[in-house]
Scaffold this active site. Structure first.
Site, short mmCIF file in Angstrom:
data_model
loop_
_atom_site.label_atom_id
_atom_site.label_comp_id
_atom_site.label_asym_id
_atom_site.label_seq_id
_atom_site.Cartn_x
_atom_site.Cartn_y
_atom_site.Cartn_z
N ASN A 64 56.89 72.71 11.74
CA ASN A 64 57.34 74.18 11.46
C ASN A 64 55.95 75.04 11.03
O ASN A 64 54.89 74.60 10.83
CB ASN A 64 57.86 74.13 9.95
N LYS B 151 57.37 68.84 7.46
CA LYS B 151 57.13 67.65 6.58
C LYS B 151 56.70 66.69 7.44
O LYS B 151 55.77 65.86 7.27
CB LYS B 151 58.48 67.25 6.27
N ALA C 296 54.74 67.20 10.45
CA ALA C 296 53.26 67.33 10.82
C ALA C 296 52.51 67.15 9.56
O ALA C 296 51.18 66.72 10.02
CB ALA C 296 53.31 68.78 11.24
N ASN C 297 52.81 67.56 8.37
CA ASN C 297 52.18 67.30 7.21
C ASN C 297 51.79 65.84 7.10
O ASN C 297 50.64 65.30 6.72
CB ASN C 297 52.90 67.70 5.99
N GLY D 186 53.51 66.02 -1.75
CA GLY D 186 54.58 64.77 -1.44
C GLY D 186 54.37 64.28 -0.16
O GLY D 186 54.26 63.22 -0.02
N ASP D 187 54.38 65.34 0.90
CA ASP D 187 54.04 64.64 2.26
C ASP D 187 52.56 63.99 2.42
O ASP D 187 52.38 62.95 3.18
CB ASP D 187 53.98 65.94 3.26
N GLY E 101 48.71 75.31 0.92
CA GLY E 101 49.55 75.20 2.21
C GLY E 101 49.75 73.77 2.36
O GLY E 101 49.30 72.97 1.61
#
Length: 306
Positions: free
Chosen positions: A10, A39, A41-42, A247-248, A283
């Site tokens: 995203n 989520k 990509a993170n 969290g990611d 971010g």
């Protein structure tokens, strides 16, 4: 060894506010930024920055945002395996409001992420030790990604976020299930869980002796719950700038540590420290720390020379 990931991509529109709006309230923004996120990509960037050879299956639109996200993944060492889509599907977007305490509200327009299907899941990358997914992509694609004959002896890690009740069908084919307390309560059909209730609730989701549930507790750290054991690792104390992606970061760092062969109990303190470091930067993707920085912080806390 490698981490193979199926997940969302995203573009995040992050707005800083004094406080989060209540229903019907208009709040003026202090600033707005366009940042890379999702989520999937993170977590992919977090795993890569933590030292894992990381491959990501994902979908982007045929647009400028998609090109930008593809370049971000490449810059961060993630081997991107794009799903081919028609040009009518835009790259996913997330609209995020963050208050001065670092708390956030998120609205996601998933776009291309919803177009990933089971037929897009090819053979596993040779040598993969950890297979990681979250729930911002369709469940049938995750089911295909986690198929036992596809993953072989690899470890299947599912971050059950956001909470989707239908996702419980994936739990029997999951080796490590990662949830926060809100998600744990949702899957167990409880209003909330805390303290000892975490273990009691998590064990409702365990169907095999070799499975475990990792519960993230925010400022309380994290714990791993098995049928007959419960281990808690405290969090590093920090004052957050914002909690987006923390969290990611935890999930990606934990995947990288499992790929190294670490036991989950041994990996939790370092994953906690990585998540704490992520709260010090605004971010999602930009906040993911490199392994050396987290190791240095841990060494300082333990009084070891760096």
């Amino acid at each position: 060894m490698a981490v193979e990931l199926l997940g969302s991509i995203n573009v995040d529109i992050v707005t800083a506010l004094k406080h989060l709006p209540r229903p019907g309230e208009t709040v003026l923004a202090r600033k707005t930024e366009k940042l890379p996120g999702g989520k999937g990509a993170n977590q992919a960037v977090a795993a890569s920055r933590f030292g894992a050879d990381t491959y990501m299956i994902g979908a982007i639109g045929d647009d400028g945002d998609g090109e930008w996200m593809e370049s971000i993944l490449a810059e961060n060492g993630v081997h991107f395996l794009p799903v081919s889509l028609n040009g009518q599907v835009p790259t996913g977007m997330a609209y995020i409001a963050v208050d001065e305490k670092g708390e956030n509200q998120i609205i996601v327009a998933p776009g291309a992420n919803t177009a990933i299907a089971s037929e897009n899941i090819g053979p596993a990358i040779p040598g993969t030790r950890v297979f990681l997914a979250q729930l911002e992509v369709p469940l049938d694609a995750i089911a295909a990604f986690f198929q036992p004959d596809r993953v072989g002896h690899g470890l299947r890690v599912l971050n059950g976020a956001p909470a989707v009740p239908e996702a419980r069908v994936l739990f029997p084919d999951t080796d490590v299930l990662i949830l926060n307390q809100t998600e744990l309560a949702a899957y167990c059909e409880l209003s909330e869980v805390s303290g000892v209730e975490d273990a009691l609730a998590a064990r409702q989701l365990i169907t095999r002796e070799d499975q475990c549930v990792v519960v993230t507790l925010g400022a309380g750290g994290s714990c791993v719950i098995r049928r007959n054991s419960h281990y808690h690792a405290p969090a590093m104390k920090v004052v957050p700038v914002d909690t987006i992606g923390a969290g990611d970061c935890f999930v990606g760092a934990l995947a990288a540590l499992l790929d190294e062969g670490s036991r989950i109990e041994d990996a939790l303190p370092l994953a906690n420290a990585a998540a704490a470091q992520a709260t010090q930067v605004s971010g999602g993707v930009p906040a993911m720390p490199v392994r050396a920085a987290v190791d240095a912080v841990m060494a300082k806390l333990l009084g070891e020379p760096t």
